[in-house]
Design a protein around this motif. Sequence first.
Motif, PDB file in Angstrom:
ATOM      1  N   UNK A   1       0.973  -1.144  -0.198  1.00  0.00           N
ATOM      2  CA  UNK A   1       0.005  -0.023  -0.130  1.00  0.00           C
ATOM      3  C   UNK A   1       0.904   1.246  -0.026  1.00  0.00           C
ATOM      4  N   UNK A   2       0.612   2.120  -0.935  1.00  0.00           N
ATOM      5  CA  UNK A   2       1.431   3.341  -0.930  1.00  0.00           C
ATOM      6  C   UNK A   2       1.032   4.369  -0.213  1.00  0.00           C
ATOM      7  N   UNK A   3       2.085   4.883   0.583  1.00  0.00           N
ATOM      8  CA  UNK A   3       1.913   6.147   1.722  1.00  0.00           C
ATOM      9  C   UNK A   3       1.727   7.401   0.756  1.00  0.00           C
ATOM     10  N   UNK A   4       0.972   8.239   0.886  1.00  0.00           N
ATOM     11  CA  UNK A   4       0.716   9.567   0.501  1.00  0.00           C
ATOM     12  C   UNK A   4       1.218  10.269   1.418  1.00  0.00           C
ATOM     13  N   UNK A   5       1.845  11.488   0.762  1.00  0.00           N
ATOM     14  CA  UNK A   5       2.237  12.784   1.627  1.00  0.00           C
ATOM     15  C   UNK A   5       0.968  13.467   1.903  1.00  0.00           C
ATOM     16  N   UNK A   6       0.809  14.254   3.008  1.00  0.00           N
ATOM     17  CA  UNK A   6      -0.272  15.231   3.082  1.00  0.00           C
ATOM     18  C   UNK A   6      -0.715  16.066   1.766  1.00  0.00           C
ATOM     19  N   UNK A   7       0.620  16.730   1.339  1.00  0.00           N
ATOM     20  CA  UNK A   7       0.446  17.279   0.200  1.00  0.00           C
ATOM     21  C   UNK A   7      -0.109  16.671  -1.085  1.00  0.00           C
ATOM     22  N   UNK A   8       0.247  15.481  -1.430  1.00  0.00           N
ATOM     23  CA  UNK A   8      -0.304  14.574  -2.325  1.00  0.00           C
ATOM     24  C   UNK A   8      -1.930  14.490  -2.120  1.00  0.00           C
ATOM     25  N   UNK A   9      -2.141  14.439  -1.128  1.00  0.00           N
ATOM     26  CA  UNK A   9      -3.508  13.997  -0.840  1.00  0.00           C
ATOM     27  C   UNK A   9      -4.546  15.316  -1.109  1.00  0.00           C
ATOM     28  N   UNK A  10      -3.964  16.513  -0.418  1.00  0.00           N
ATOM     29  CA  UNK A  10      -4.738  17.807  -0.883  1.00  0.00           C
ATOM     30  C   UNK A  10      -4.639  18.086  -2.391  1.00  0.00           C
ATOM     31  N   UNK A  11      -3.446  17.813  -2.879  1.00  0.00           N
ATOM     32  CA  UNK A  11      -3.514  18.073  -4.250  1.00  0.00           C
ATOM     33  C   UNK A  11      -4.656  17.155  -5.239  1.00  0.00           C
ATOM     34  N   UNK A  12      -4.717  16.152  -4.672  1.00  0.00           N
ATOM     35  CA  UNK A  12      -5.823  15.187  -5.396  1.00  0.00           C
ATOM     36  C   UNK A  12      -7.304  15.771  -5.149  1.00  0.00           C
ATOM     37  N   UNK A  13      -7.424  16.638  -4.090  1.00  0.00           N
ATOM     38  CA  UNK A  13      -8.706  16.924  -4.106  1.00  0.00           C
ATOM     39  C   UNK A  13      -9.226  18.208  -4.825  1.00  0.00           C
TER      40      UNK A  13
END
Length: 136
Positions: free
Chosen positions: A24-36
């Motif tokens: 399972x890939x770990x996403x950074x907070x920035x990657x998660x926020x950018x995906x929104x």
Amino acid sequence: MLPSKQRFEEGKIVIKGWAKHPLLKEYSSNEIIQSWENDFLFKEEDKSESGLRQPQIAALHMIMRHLKLPLDAATVVMPTGTGKTETMLATLIANRCEKLLVTVPSDSLRNQIAEKFFNLGLLKQFGIGGEKSLYR
């Protein structure tokens, strides 16, 4: 005996569930926020389709208006059973918030809300948070 690949292949070790899958890939907070970004839909519930209820839509519009023109502190007050948690999740995604402070009166409620924040509650199921929206 220690676990080994051979013992696993022989069926002597049974996996009952993963705490976290090793691939399972770990996403950074920035990657998660950018995906929104551009992945939130103001989808209102109707007789044939699930979505946000009227009090949630109204609260979300008020919150977004305040965040665009913050003149003072704001408090969101919604009656019991109107969907405050989903409204907070919608606020988080719609505004791509880096931080959101949620206070609750008990440990059990904190755990319940934390679980919803970990998987975006009903937003993904309702199609409000789009396919590309990531979460932890």
